[in-house]
Each structure stands twice: as structure tokens, then as C-alpha cells.
Scaffold this motif. Structure first.
Motif, PDB file in Angstrom:
ATOM      1  N   GLY A   1       0.653  -1.267  -0.134  1.00  0.00           N
ATOM      2  CA  GLY A   1      -0.002   0.054   0.104  1.00  0.00           C
ATOM      3  C   GLY A   1       0.865   1.337  -0.050  1.00  0.00           C
ATOM      4  N   ILE A   2       0.298   2.326  -0.833  1.00  0.00           N
ATOM      5  CA  ILE A   2       1.074   3.594  -0.751  1.00  0.00           C
ATOM      6  C   ILE A   2       0.045   4.488  -0.508  1.00  0.00           C
ATOM      7  CG2 ILE A   2       2.334   5.165  -2.217  1.00  0.00           C
ATOM      8  CD1 ILE A   2       3.203   2.765  -3.819  1.00  0.00           C
ATOM      9  N   ILE A   3       0.489   5.540   0.580  1.00  0.00           N
ATOM     10  CA  ILE A   3      -0.307   6.558   0.720  1.00  0.00           C
ATOM     11  C   ILE A   3       0.250   7.761   0.269  1.00  0.00           C
ATOM     12  CG2 ILE A   3      -1.396   7.825   2.934  1.00  0.00           C
ATOM     13  CD1 ILE A   3      -1.441   5.432   4.419  1.00  0.00           C
ATOM     14  N   GLY A   4      -0.267   8.491  -0.635  1.00  0.00           N
ATOM     15  CA  GLY A   4       0.248   9.653  -1.322  1.00  0.00           C
ATOM     16  C   GLY A   4       1.043   9.271  -2.442  1.00  0.00           C
TER      17      GLY A   4
ATOM     18  N   GLY B   1       6.049  -6.480 -10.852  1.00  0.00           N
ATOM     19  CA  GLY B   1       5.255  -7.329 -10.571  1.00  0.00           C
ATOM     20  C   GLY B   1       4.394  -7.169  -9.159  1.00  0.00           C
ATOM     21  N   VAL B   2       4.629  -6.294  -8.639  1.00  0.00           N
ATOM     22  CA  VAL B   2       3.861  -6.400  -7.092  1.00  0.00           C
ATOM     23  C   VAL B   2       2.408  -5.885  -7.057  1.00  0.00           C
ATOM     24  CG1 VAL B   2       4.106  -5.275  -4.576  1.00  0.00           C
ATOM     25  CG2 VAL B   2       6.214  -5.630  -6.271  1.00  0.00           C
ATOM     26  N   ASP B   3       1.596  -6.419  -6.394  1.00  0.00           N
ATOM     27  CA  ASP B   3       0.103  -5.958  -6.075  1.00  0.00           C
ATOM     28  C   ASP B   3       0.211  -4.949  -5.001  1.00  0.00           C
ATOM     29  OD1 ASP B   3      -2.331  -6.028  -5.652  1.00  0.00           O
ATOM     30  OD2 ASP B   3      -2.537  -7.726  -4.697  1.00  0.00           O
ATOM     31  N   VAL B   4       0.041  -3.689  -6.086  1.00  0.00           N
ATOM     32  CA  VAL B   4       0.039  -2.375  -5.282  1.00  0.00           C
ATOM     33  C   VAL B   4      -1.330  -1.607  -5.168  1.00  0.00           C
ATOM     34  CG1 VAL B   4       1.131  -0.053  -5.182  1.00  0.00           C
ATOM     35  CG2 VAL B   4       2.392  -2.162  -6.570  1.00  0.00           C
ATOM     36  N   ARG B   5      -1.820  -1.294  -4.068  1.00  0.00           N
ATOM     37  CA  ARG B   5      -2.920  -0.482  -3.781  1.00  0.00           C
ATOM     38  C   ARG B   5      -2.526   1.028  -3.231  1.00  0.00           C
ATOM     39  NH1 ARG B   5      -6.625  -4.699  -3.072  1.00  0.00           N
ATOM     40  NH2 ARG B   5      -5.632  -6.410  -4.212  1.00  0.00           N
TER      41      ARG B   5
ATOM     42  N   CYS C   1      -3.185  -3.589   3.820  1.00  0.00           N
ATOM     43  CA  CYS C   1      -2.030  -4.240   3.051  1.00  0.00           C
ATOM     44  C   CYS C   1      -0.937  -4.928   4.160  1.00  0.00           C
ATOM     45  CB  CYS C   1      -1.458  -3.141   2.071  1.00  0.00           C
ATOM     46  SG  CYS C   1      -2.417  -2.824   0.715  1.00  0.00           S
ATOM     47  N   ASP C   2      -0.008  -5.610   3.522  1.00  0.00           N
ATOM     48  CA  ASP C   2       1.137  -6.364   4.069  1.00  0.00           C
ATOM     49  C   ASP C   2       2.186  -5.066   4.560  1.00  0.00           C
ATOM     50  OD1 ASP C   2       0.222  -9.126   4.121  1.00  0.00           O
ATOM     51  OD2 ASP C   2       0.305  -8.710   1.959  1.00  0.00           O
ATOM     52  N   VAL C   3       2.231  -4.294   3.584  1.00  0.00           N
ATOM     53  CA  VAL C   3       3.418  -3.010   3.711  1.00  0.00           C
ATOM     54  C   VAL C   3       2.582  -1.733   3.457  1.00  0.00           C
ATOM     55  CG1 VAL C   3       5.542  -2.261   2.971  1.00  0.00           C
ATOM     56  CG2 VAL C   3       5.469  -4.531   3.209  1.00  0.00           C
ATOM     57  N   ILE C   4       2.920  -0.720   4.102  1.00  0.00           N
ATOM     58  CA  ILE C   4       2.146   0.547   3.868  1.00  0.00           C
ATOM     59  C   ILE C   4       3.396   1.404   4.059  1.00  0.00           C
ATOM     60  CG2 ILE C   4       0.567   2.438   4.527  1.00  0.00           C
ATOM     61  CD1 ILE C   4       0.031  -0.998   6.088  1.00  0.00           C
ATOM     62  N   SER C   5       3.657   2.271   2.657  1.00  0.00           N
ATOM     63  CA  SER C   5       4.638   3.135   2.525  1.00  0.00           C
ATOM     64  C   SER C   5       4.039   4.691   2.609  1.00  0.00           C
ATOM     65  CB  SER C   5       5.437   2.865   1.547  1.00  0.00           C
ATOM     66  OG  SER C   5       6.620   3.704   1.699  1.00  0.00           O
ATOM     67  N   MET C   6       4.098   5.668   3.208  1.00  0.00           N
ATOM     68  CA  MET C   6       3.751   6.867   3.417  1.00  0.00           C
ATOM     69  C   MET C   6       4.570   8.254   2.687  1.00  0.00           C
ATOM     70  SD  MET C   6       1.640   6.743   7.063  1.00  0.00           S
ATOM     71  CE  MET C   6       0.876   8.344   6.698  1.00  0.00           C
ATOM     72  N   HIS C   7       3.895   8.512   1.772  1.00  0.00           N
ATOM     73  CA  HIS C   7       4.648   9.663   1.031  1.00  0.00           C
ATOM     74  C   HIS C   7       3.638  11.063   1.010  1.00  0.00           C
ATOM     75  CE1 HIS C   7       7.702   6.926   0.498  1.00  0.00           C
ATOM     76  NE2 HIS C   7       6.918   5.780   0.111  1.00  0.00           N
ATOM     77  N   THR C   8       2.957  11.370   1.806  1.00  0.00           N
ATOM     78  CA  THR C   8       1.956  12.400   1.561  1.00  0.00           C
ATOM     79  C   THR C   8       2.605  13.730   2.189  1.00  0.00           C
ATOM     80  OG1 THR C   8      -0.243  13.477   2.224  1.00  0.00           O
ATOM     81  CG2 THR C   8       0.917  11.848   3.612  1.00  0.00           C
ATOM     82  N   PRO C   9       2.420  14.894   1.299  1.00  0.00           N
ATOM     83  CA  PRO C   9       2.968  16.322   2.151  1.00  0.00           C
ATOM     84  C   PRO C   9       1.999  16.347   3.328  1.00  0.00           C
ATOM     85  CG  PRO C   9       1.627  16.373   0.214  1.00  0.00           C
ATOM     86  CD  PRO C   9       1.726  15.090   0.272  1.00  0.00           C
TER      87      PRO C   9
ATOM     88  N   VAL D   1       3.873  -3.889   8.276  1.00  0.00           N
ATOM     89  CA  VAL D   1       4.958  -2.856   8.071  1.00  0.00           C
ATOM     90  C   VAL D   1       4.579  -1.588   7.733  1.00  0.00           C
ATOM     91  CG1 VAL D   1       7.017  -2.443   6.957  1.00  0.00           C
ATOM     92  CG2 VAL D   1       6.524  -4.902   7.200  1.00  0.00           C
ATOM     93  N   LEU D   2       4.691  -0.471   8.510  1.00  0.00           N
ATOM     94  CA  LEU D   2       4.408   0.909   8.343  1.00  0.00           C
ATOM     95  C   LEU D   2       5.808   1.527   8.119  1.00  0.00           C
ATOM     96  CD1 LEU D   2       2.192   2.907   8.071  1.00  0.00           C
ATOM     97  CD2 LEU D   2       2.343   3.217  10.727  1.00  0.00           C
ATOM     98  N   ILE D   3       5.868   2.218   6.996  1.00  0.00           N
ATOM     99  CA  ILE D   3       7.094   3.285   6.739  1.00  0.00           C
ATOM    100  C   ILE D   3       6.400   4.618   6.532  1.00  0.00           C
ATOM    101  CG2 ILE D   3       8.814   3.604   5.059  1.00  0.00           C
ATOM    102  CD1 ILE D   3       8.853   0.596   4.394  1.00  0.00           C
TER     103      ILE D   3
END
Length: 381
Positions: A116-119, A135-139, A162-170, A196-198
Motif C-alpha cells: 500500500g502507498i499513501i500519497g 510485478g507487485v500487487d499495489v494499492r 495491506c502487508d506493507v504501507i509506505s507513506m509519502h504524503t505532504p 509494516v508501516l513506513i
């Protein structure tokens, strides 16, 4: 002409001294007196550019060598006809490489997971493209985009599953989609077991106090924080709870910082209506000693194991974590003020080069795997 610049901006003299006198000042300590007689101001994210800093000054141009602009009072600058510019995308690659390095450090193979990607702006969008190419399943969650711009857009709740969430929001505090404390108690409790939360965006997008409280009871969560609330005086309790912590340096690759300097130099030249006379290709030579090799017996053809070997040779993210924890121990022992130590780590950050500067020698790897590594950024030969 006088140009005041954050002391941590690389090659600022090489670019700007052709245009005027360059005066370097610590960015977080910059005062109205420092900039009163300046014609231009070149900053990074630690400097709050607002009426308190600029009222009564001669500044007619403000450039921030960063993607984010939440430290700039844009309404004030516009009202005073002060031209301002940022460097969108300058360090996006650096932050994406930080995410990959963090996952390798935690031994988390991102290929079979739901990611998962936020932003999904400059940074999140680049991470999204690379993951999809692998080839990754991304939301993705980004209320400022449409499904035409990103076909994998979904709700925040779906991303949090999601299993991994990466945050990139302003950091946005107004408007229809504020991001301040976007992730708090409710959202944190939604995370699945072992998630996993990044966060490599802005610290206050996560309610840090809520995160600390949740981590005190949920030891299954694996958290990586490069940004904090507040900086530089972060919660040492929270640092103790995260698996990987760093002092807001995800975007601090040497290449990313150089990109930011050049982009703001070009914007300033445009403001002055003159042609740029300097460039990175002219000022920065190719990296020496850039040959990488892997132990192909140890990797046994596993592309994730190969990636781990390569990334560790280029970027020792564990050292970033260790340095921050050393500062925390010194602060708790009364040997240093933590905030000063935090800023010191940024000021004297080692020169980290991005993956594209390195050549990888591979003998028994398939062409498909070579292409996969090239998506990461490595040059395979």
C-alpha cells in the motif's frame, strides 16, 4: 547581490557565486537579521519562510531545494510579490531507494506481498511505478488523483489492510483533504498483524503520540520512521519502539540534494532572466570505484537475495539507525541536547550515492532478473 543559503545545500557556491555573494547559515537557526539585506534566499525544509523571517527584508526570490513546500508561507510570498520555487521530484529516487533499503534491512521481500502507498505524487508515484514494473500487487490512496491517473487507487481503509504501507504524503492542514494526523488511533488499530508501516513523507501525517500508545500494546507491528513529530526534538520513547529510525534523511542522497540545487539555480536564473552557466554534468564527475559483485552461490538465483546484497553494498541504512540511537543514548545521559544531535546528523550526513551510479557484474542471472534489477536502478553488465 547577496544570496543567503542553508549551509547544508551542496555546491551552492559552485552554482550561485557566479550570480552574487553567497552566505551560508544553519537552516533551522536562520533569523530575520540574517536575511534582512539578502536579495535571494535558498533553503531546505527546516527553515520556516514566513512574515517573521522576511518582513522588512530585501528578499525577492525564495527557493527551496526540496519537494515539499509546507515550510513556505506561499500566500504571504505571493502577497509580497516574492517569487518562490521548489524542486519537485529532486530527491524522489533517493526516498524510493530508502524504502527498498529499509525492506531489505528488515528482510521483507516485497514481491509476494500486498503493498500500500499513501500519497502518490513525485515520490509515491515513482515507488508505485517501480513496484508495478516488478510485478507487485499495489494499492494506492491519494484523494488528489483520479483512477485515470492511477488505476490502482482505492480507499484509505483498503490501503491500511495491506502487508506493507509506505507513506509519502505532504503535510496539508487545510482544504478538502488535510493530511495532518491522517493516521491516528483508529487507523493504526486497523493494521493487520505483522504489518509494516513506513513514513518518509512528513512526521505529523502520523499522530506520533497515538503511534507510541499503539506500539506499547501491539508489538507485532514493524515501523520505520524517517520523519517525526516534532523535529528535531522527537519522542525518544517512540524511537525505542520502532524497528528502524533515521533523522529525516531518506531524501538525503548526494544525487538528490544536487538535483535540488541545480533545479533552484535554474529557477533563479529564470527569475533573473539570464541563461544558466553551470550544470551538474559539468560540476560532478562520475563515481569512481563503482563496481559491484554478488556471491551468486549465496544468493542461489533468488532475486530478492541478490537485491539485498547489492543494496547493502551501496547504502548501509542500519548505520543511519545506529547513529540516531547513539545520539538518543548520549542525550539521555546528559552529554548532548538531542535536537542538536539530530540536526548534526543531517548536517554531517555521509555522502550516499544512488543505485544508478553503480555497475553490477552478473554471470548466471537471467535477462529477466537483470531487467528487474535495472528497475531498482542498478546498471547491470
Amino acid at each position: 547581490m547577496k544570496i543567503v543559503a542553508d549551509e547544508n545545500i551542496p555546491l551552492v557556491e559552485a552554482f550561485f557565486s557566479r550570480l552574487g555573494e553567497v552566505v551560508r547559515i544553519p537552516g533551522r537557526a536562520m533569523t530575520a537579521e540574517d536575511v534582512q539585506d539578502a536579495d535571494a534566499l535558498i533553503v531546505r525544509s527546516v527553515t520556516k519562510v514566513n512574515p517573521a523571517l522576511l518582513d522588512g527584508s530585501n528578499v525577492k526570490f525564495v527557493g527551496t531545494c526540496t519537494i515539499g513546500v509546507d515550510h513556505l508561507d506561499q500566500h504571504y510570498l505571493d502577497s509580497k510579490s516574492i517569487r518562490w520555487a521548489s524542486a519537485p521530484g529532486c530527491n524522489a529516487n533517493s526516498v524510493v531507494e530508502y524504502v527498498y533499503a529499509a525492506l531489505c534491512h528488515l528482510n521483507i521481500n516485497w514481491l509476494p506481498v500486498k503493498f500500500g502507498i499513501i500519497g502518490c505524487g513525485n515520490v509515491g508515484g515513482l515507488l508505485y511505478k517501480r513496484l508495478k514494473a516488478q510485478g507487485v500487487d499495489v494499492r494506492c490512496y491519494d484523494p488528489n488523483l483520479t483512477s485515470a491517473q492511477n488505476p490502482d487507487l482505492t480507499s484509505l481503509d483498503d490501503v491500511l489492510a495491506c502487508d506493507v504501507i509506505s507513506m509519502h504524503t505532504p503535510l496539508v492542514t487545510t482544504g478538502d483533504h488535510p493530511s495532518f494526523h491522517l493516521i491516528s488511533h483508529r487507523e493504526l488499530h486497523q493494521l493487520k498483524k505483522g504489518a509494516v508501516l513506513i513514513n518518509c513523507g512528513r512526521g505529523a501525517v502520523i499522530d506520533n503520540q497515538a503511534l507510541l500508545e499503539v506500539l506499547q500494546s501491539r508489538t507485532d507491528l514493524r515501523v520505520v520512521l524517517d520523519v517525526w513529530e516534532p523535529e528535531p526534538d522527537i519522542s525518544l520513547e517512540l524511537l525505542d519502539k520502532v524497528l528502524l529510525g533515521s533523522p529525516h534523511i531518506a531524501g538525503y542522497s548526494y544525487d538528490g540534494k544536487l538535483n535540488g540545487t541545480e533545479m533552484i539555480y535554474q529557477s533563479f536564473c529564470q527569475h533573473m532572466n539570464i541563461a544558466p552557466q553551470a550544470s551538474l554534468t559539468e560540476l560532478v564527475p562520475s563515481l569512481e570505484n563503482n563496481q559491484l559483485r554478488i556471491d551468486e552461490k549465496k544468493s542461489a538465483g533468488d532475486i530478492f537475495e541478490i537485491a539485498k546484497q547489492l543494496i547493502r553494498q551501496v547504502y548501509d541504512i542500519e548505520a543511519d539507525d545506529a547513529r540516531l540511537r547513539d545520539i538518543a543514548r548520549d542525550a539521555m545521559a546528559g552529554r548532548i541536547h538531542f535536537g542538536e544531535g539530530f540536526d548534526g546528523l543531517r548536517k554531517f550526513y555521509p555522502k550516499r550515492r544512488e543505485f544508478h551510479n553503480y555497475q553490477v557484474h552478473l554471470e548466471s542471472v537471467t535477462q529477466a532478473d537483470k531487467q528487474w534489477l535495472q528497475v531498482l536502478g542498478f546498471c547491470c553488465v
